[in-house]
Motif scaffolding. Structure first.
Motif, short mmCIF file in Angstrom:
data_model
loop_
_atom_site.label_atom_id
_atom_site.label_comp_id
_atom_site.label_asym_id
_atom_site.label_seq_id
_atom_site.Cartn_x
_atom_site.Cartn_y
_atom_site.Cartn_z
N VAL A 184 0.86 -1.18 0.00
CA VAL A 184 0.00 0.00 0.00
C VAL A 184 0.90 1.23 0.00
CG1 VAL A 184 -1.88 1.23 1.15
CG2 VAL A 184 -1.76 -1.27 1.28
N LEU A 185 0.66 2.15 -0.93
CA LEU A 185 1.56 3.28 -1.15
C LEU A 185 0.99 4.58 -0.57
CD1 LEU A 185 2.58 2.59 -4.87
CD2 LEU A 185 3.57 1.67 -2.77
N PHE A 186 1.85 5.34 0.09
CA PHE A 186 1.47 6.61 0.70
C PHE A 186 2.42 7.70 0.23
CE2 PHE A 186 0.07 3.23 3.45
CZ PHE A 186 -1.21 3.61 3.82
N ASP A 187 1.87 8.71 -0.42
CA ASP A 187 2.70 9.81 -0.90
C ASP A 187 3.05 10.72 0.26
OD1 ASP A 187 4.03 11.38 -2.74
OD2 ASP A 187 2.28 12.60 -3.20
N ASN A 188 4.31 11.15 0.30
CA ASN A 188 4.76 12.11 1.32
C ASN A 188 5.53 13.21 0.61
OD1 ASN A 188 5.73 13.53 3.50
ND2 ASN A 188 6.32 11.72 4.67
N PRO A 189 4.82 14.22 0.07
CA PRO A 189 5.49 15.27 -0.70
C PRO A 189 6.47 16.10 0.12
CG PRO A 189 3.18 15.83 -0.29
CD PRO A 189 3.36 14.40 0.13
N ASP A 190 6.28 16.18 1.43
CA ASP A 190 7.21 16.95 2.25
C ASP A 190 8.55 16.25 2.39
OD1 ASP A 190 5.33 18.88 2.55
OD2 ASP A 190 4.75 18.34 4.59
N ALA A 191 8.57 14.92 2.27
CA ALA A 191 9.82 14.16 2.33
C ALA A 191 10.31 13.77 0.93
CB ALA A 191 9.63 12.90 3.17
N PHE A 192 9.54 14.15 -0.09
CA PHE A 192 9.89 13.87 -1.48
C PHE A 192 10.09 12.37 -1.70
CE2 PHE A 192 11.42 18.10 -0.33
CZ PHE A 192 10.64 18.86 -1.17
N LEU A 193 9.08 11.61 -1.31
CA LEU A 193 9.14 10.16 -1.52
C LEU A 193 7.74 9.56 -1.42
CD1 LEU A 193 8.67 8.83 1.53
CD2 LEU A 193 11.08 9.34 1.78
N ILE A 194 7.67 8.30 -1.79
CA ILE A 194 6.48 7.48 -1.57
C ILE A 194 6.87 6.40 -0.58
CG2 ILE A 194 4.96 5.75 -2.61
CD1 ILE A 194 5.08 7.40 -5.20
N CYS A 195 6.00 6.13 0.38
CA CYS A 195 6.24 5.08 1.36
C CYS A 195 5.45 3.85 0.96
CB CYS A 195 5.81 5.54 2.76
SG CYS A 195 5.92 4.23 4.02
N ALA A 196 6.16 2.75 0.63
CA ALA A 196 5.51 1.46 0.41
C ALA A 196 5.45 0.80 1.78
CB ALA A 196 6.30 0.63 -0.59
N CYS A 222 14.94 4.57 5.59
CA CYS A 222 13.87 3.60 5.81
C CYS A 222 13.76 2.67 4.61
CB CYS A 222 12.54 4.32 6.02
SG CYS A 222 11.16 3.20 6.36
N GLY A 223 13.54 1.39 4.88
CA GLY A 223 13.43 0.40 3.83
C GLY A 223 12.15 0.46 3.04
N ASN A 224 11.25 1.38 3.40
CA ASN A 224 9.98 1.51 2.68
C ASN A 224 9.99 2.65 1.67
OD1 ASN A 224 8.91 -0.57 4.22
ND2 ASN A 224 8.08 0.80 5.78
N ALA A 225 11.11 3.34 1.54
CA ALA A 225 11.16 4.56 0.71
C ALA A 225 11.24 4.24 -0.78
CB ALA A 225 12.34 5.42 1.13
N VAL A 226 10.56 5.08 -1.55
CA VAL A 226 10.58 5.00 -3.02
C VAL A 226 10.63 6.43 -3.56
CG1 VAL A 226 9.37 4.23 -5.08
CG2 VAL A 226 9.15 2.93 -2.97
N ARG A 227 11.48 6.67 -4.55
CA ARG A 227 11.52 7.98 -5.19
C ARG A 227 11.47 7.84 -6.70
NH1 ARG A 227 14.82 9.17 -0.74
NH2 ARG A 227 14.00 10.95 0.45
N THR A 228 10.91 8.86 -7.33
CA THR A 228 10.89 8.93 -8.79
C THR A 228 11.66 10.17 -9.23
OG1 THR A 228 8.88 10.28 -8.86
CG2 THR A 228 8.59 7.88 -8.79
N ASP A 229 11.82 10.31 -10.54
CA ASP A 229 12.48 11.51 -11.06
C ASP A 229 11.76 12.78 -10.63
OD1 ASP A 229 14.39 9.94 -12.31
OD2 ASP A 229 13.33 9.90 -14.23
N SER A 230 10.43 12.70 -10.54
CA SER A 230 9.65 13.88 -10.12
C SER A 230 9.99 14.27 -8.69
CB SER A 230 8.15 13.60 -10.23
OG SER A 230 7.75 13.50 -11.57
N HIS A 231 10.16 13.28 -7.82
CA HIS A 231 10.54 13.58 -6.44
C HIS A 231 11.91 14.24 -6.38
CE1 HIS A 231 7.54 10.29 -5.40
NE2 HIS A 231 7.14 11.32 -4.68
N ALA A 232 12.85 13.73 -7.17
CA ALA A 232 14.20 14.30 -7.18
C ALA A 232 14.17 15.75 -7.65
CB ALA A 232 15.12 13.47 -8.05
N GLN A 233 13.39 16.01 -8.71
CA GLN A 233 13.29 17.37 -9.22
C GLN A 233 12.64 18.29 -8.20
OE1 GLN A 233 14.56 18.72 -11.84
NE2 GLN A 233 13.61 20.74 -11.52
#
Length: 283
Positions: A184-196, A222-233
């Protein structure tokens, strides 16, 4: 909008057509009229600005009304980091973590009522996050993070939410959706990542049995972190804003801003160095 110390939606200052003399908040009828007035104003502005696709269409179910507008507000509040806490406070539900989930009801102040509501909003927000990630991957964005493979898997099992009626029975489905620990994925724009979110590996100190992360306590590594190019930008753009602020504040605060900016740039650089396409990530 109102003088100091007044209610935000004060009848004294907002109920102009009836020139109410009493104090307190606007009543049901006045608020319902204001919602419809806002729709008319928004549509006028959309046409005036040459944005006809932004017009709010006629609703086949009639006027929006307070009960439905309340859900619209909840939809937006719940989709911010810490938003579920704000939702609980805003809607007056202060006993959100003490119960055995015994009763039901959308707007009740009982212990069960808010849990059902939070589950629905959390599940819809998570489904949105998965759908948006699926769109980003389809558009060619790369992905990184220890949970990248799980996140990609989650995108293939998530429905797309584009507006629908939410019946009472949806609460049970929402609870089951959130119980799928790890996908289950949770967006966290303040941390610039998605939490799986996977409870056993989360560093945000979730409660036993939790089905969602403590997004306000997101931790690096954290082992649940996911980032995309959009998060990096987005992280780089935020770092630039912090540097601009640093030049306008006293030195100690400015240095803190610069350190934070450098940390966000480092996160973006780390993403760029290891990011892969979805096909590479699941290979």
């Amino acid at each position: 909008m109102v003088p100091e110390g007044e209610l935000l939606l004060s009848a004294t200052h907002h109920d102009f057509p009836h020139s109410r003399g009493y104090r307190g908040a606007l009543k049901y009828g006045a608020l319902s009229r204001k919602i419809e007035d806002f729709v008319a104003w928004a549509n006028h502005e959309a046409l005036l600005q040459g944005l006809p696709n932004q017009v709010i269409p006629e609703d086949p179910h009639g006027p929006i009304g307070l009960s439905r507008f309340r859900r619209s507000l909840a939809w937006h509040i719940a989709r911010r980091p810490g938003g579920l806490i704000a939702l609980a406070i805003q809607y007056g539900h202060m006993r959100t973590v003490l119960d055995a989930r015994a009763s039901s009801g959308y707007g009740t102040r009982s212990r069960r009522g808010i849990h059902s509501e939070l589950d629905v909003e959390t599940a819809l927000a998570a489904a949105d996050t998965a759908a948006h990630l699926r769109d980003r991957i389809a558009a060619g964005e790369r992905i990184s993070g220890p949970a990248a493979r799980r996140a990609i898997t989650a995108t293939f099992h998530a429905p797309r939410f584009e507006g629908r009626m939410v019946p009472k029975t949806f609460a049970m489905k929402a609870t089951a959706y959130l119980a799928r620990d790890g996908i289950v994925l949770f967006d966290n724009p303040d941390a610039f990542l998605i939490c799986a979110f996977k409870r056993d590996t989360a560093l945000c100190d979730p409660d036993p049995g939790a089905t969602a992360p403590n997004q306000f306590a997101c931790q690096l590594g954290c082992g649940n972190a996911v980032r995309t190019d959009s998060h990096a930008q987005a992280a780089r753009e935020h770092a630039d804003r912090l540097d601009a602020k640093a030049a306008l504040v006293p030195q100690p605060l400015g240095e803190r801003f610069r350190r934070t900016a450098n940390r966000f740039r480092a996160l973006a650089d780390a993403h760029d160095s290891v990011a892969q396409s979805a096909e590479e990530a699941i290979a």
